[in-house]
Scaffold this active site. Structure first.
Site, short mmCIF file in Angstrom:
data_model
loop_
_atom_site.label_atom_id
_atom_site.label_comp_id
_atom_site.label_asym_id
_atom_site.label_seq_id
_atom_site.Cartn_x
_atom_site.Cartn_y
_atom_site.Cartn_z
N LYS A 84 65.99 67.36 5.98
CA LYS A 84 64.86 67.97 4.96
C LYS A 84 65.10 69.46 4.55
O LYS A 84 65.66 70.14 5.45
CB LYS A 84 63.45 67.65 5.37
CG LYS A 84 63.06 68.45 6.62
CD LYS A 84 61.95 68.10 7.30
CE LYS A 84 61.34 68.94 8.33
NZ LYS A 84 60.38 68.32 9.08
N TYR A 139 63.51 103.10 -0.42
CA TYR A 139 62.01 103.12 -0.88
C TYR A 139 61.40 103.77 -0.07
O TYR A 139 61.39 103.59 1.08
CB TYR A 139 61.71 101.80 -1.21
CG TYR A 139 62.12 101.16 -2.50
CD1 TYR A 139 61.96 101.70 -3.79
CD2 TYR A 139 62.87 99.80 -2.56
CE1 TYR A 139 62.39 101.24 -5.17
CE2 TYR A 139 63.38 99.33 -3.73
CZ TYR A 139 63.15 99.83 -4.76
OH TYR A 139 63.41 99.40 -6.14
C1 LIG Z 1 60.53 68.22 10.55
C2 LIG Z 1 60.21 67.10 11.27
C3 LIG Z 1 60.90 67.06 12.30
C4 LIG Z 1 61.80 67.65 13.17
O1 LIG Z 1 61.50 68.74 13.79
P1 LIG Z 1 62.60 69.93 14.48
O2 LIG Z 1 61.53 70.71 15.38
O3 LIG Z 1 63.33 70.72 13.52
O4 LIG Z 1 63.38 69.00 15.52
C5 LIG Z 1 60.43 65.84 12.99
N1 LIG Z 1 59.59 64.94 12.62
C6 LIG Z 1 58.93 65.17 11.58
C7 LIG Z 1 57.69 64.25 11.11
C8 LIG Z 1 59.10 66.58 10.91
O5 LIG Z 1 58.26 66.84 9.82
#
Ligand SMILES: *Cc1c(COP(=O)(O)O)cnc(C)c1O
Length: 379
Positions: A28, A277
């Site tokens: 994601k 800046y």
């Molecule tokens: C993002 C997410 C993960 C992965 O988490 P990590 O800490 O990056 O391994 C697993 N389960 C759900 C529901 C998530 O939203």
């Protein structure tokens, strides 16, 4: 982005999760800034079969890439669920599996019997998911009435990096109760999944564990853990009373992202000249500074700025540490190359990679590696 490191991290995580637990590769948010399509294909090549995307449009892109690479049988979980009927049509078109938990979402699926869904149970995260008890029973009945296939049951831990967490224990107990309800309704999911990178790394883990394997078996399912950050080479520090037992995979992980730029200009400054800046930095003596064509618009955090009193972040130039001088601005940043011999216009500069990690940036910026990685918009 190093596909080799990504593959190595996946192997290390899969080994730590154990032979009885599959690893869903979370891609994601454009694979935490690494490129979802490329990462998904690279991970499929080393055996990943499940992928987690944020929404249907990201899922469609990942599906096209996996199909083109010959991984048509890969499974893609849409973690944010279904926004509505239009979302469902693209979900069908791209052969995605949605996470569902509300009656409204299930109503979108009315008229599509046989569709696969994963049901998220809220056991204490307090974001998405149906609560165990009457709410869950009603949703399970709806799944049955719509003739949907409950392919998976899942939950998400809110404190997976805390060793011996009482909160995690409580979430485990609630998830057990939820799985028992699923079983009581005569439903037999193929997958029971819980836990993230931290669950696998945690020596007193709640996720990819004997506990999860046992729970999955109680409904004839296979256990799965959903890992994101560890695939990209990072992991939260294990906290809590049992933290002294160390971590289970961290040492084997290698950062996947390298972020580079080139020196745009080099200038000598005299003592007393100010840089950037608000003139927050005044050269205490003669210095040589390199100008970099990168700034906070690209994801180089403004918290990495420095003043004379407070050092900031750094980049690596010709193997040496070049400290950020003055304020990081929108598209430009100055670094100190006084002590690094022979720096010239066009030299390669490492903003993230060997010698400077997303954890270094995160510590200075007061955040976590996740946010640093997702924030990089390298051109
Ligand atoms: C993002 C997410 C993960 C992965 O988490 P990590 O800490 O990056 O391994 C697993 N389960 C759900 C529901 C998530 O939203």
């Amino acid at each position: 982005m190093s596909e080799e490191r990504l593959a190595g991290n996946f192997r290390a995580v899969a080994e730590a999760a154990g032979a009885e637990t599959d690893v869903l590769a979370v891609v994601k948010a454009n694979a935490y800034g690494h490129g979802a399509e490329r990462c998904a294909v690279a991970l499929a090549r080393v055996g990943a079969r499940w992928f987690g995307v944020a929404d249907a449009s990201e899922g469609a892109r990942v599906r096209r890439a996996l199909d083109a690479a010959g991984f048509a049988d890969a499974e893609i979980l849409v973690m944010l669920g279904l926004g509505g009927r239009a979302d469902w049509l693209s979900t069908v078109e791209s052969r995605l599996t949605p996470v569902v938990w509300t009656e409204a979402q299930l109503c979108c699926l009315w008229g599509w019997p046989g569709s696969l869904v994963h049901l998220e149970v809220d056991t204490g995260m307090g974001r998405q998911g149906v609560r165990p008890g009457a709410e869950l029973d009603a949703v399970l009945d709806l799944i049955g009435a719509a003739e949907l296939v409950l392919d998976g049951v899942m939950t998400h831990f809110c404190a997976a990096e805390v060793a011996g967490s009482e909160k995690t224990r409580e979430q485990e107990r609630r998830f057990e109760a939820a799985v028992a309800q699923v079983r009581a309704k005569g439903l037999r999911p193929k997958w029971v999944h819980a836990g993230s990178s931290s669950s696998v790394d945690n020596p007193a883990r709640g996720g990819g564990s004997e506990w999860l394997v046992g729970l999955a078996k109680s409904v004839g399912a296979r256990a799965m853990v959903r890992c994101g950050i560890s695939l990209y080479g990072y992991c939260l520090a294990i906290e809590g009373a049992g933290a002294g037992a160390g971590s289970r995979v961290r040492a084997a992980l290698r950062p996947v992202m390298t972020w580079k730029t080139r020196v745009l200009d080099v200038r000598e400054v005299a003592a007393g000249e100010t840089v950037g800046y608000n003139a927050t930095f005044t050269a205490p003596g003669p210095m040589r500074l390199a100008l970099l064509p990168v700034g906070y618009a690209d994801g180089l955090r403004r918290e990495l700025s420095s003043t004379n009193a407070k050092p900031g972040g750094w980049a690596m130039v010709r193997g040496g540490r070049a400290g950020i001088v003055g304020r990081v601005s929108m598209n430009l940043t100055m670094v100190d190359v006084t002590g690094i011999d022979g720096v010239r216009v066009g030299d390669e500069v490492v903003l993230l990679g060997d010698g400077v990690t997303a954890d270094d940036h995160a510590r200075i910026a007061g955040t976590i590696s996740y946010e640093i990685l997702c924030g990089v918009h390298a051109g």
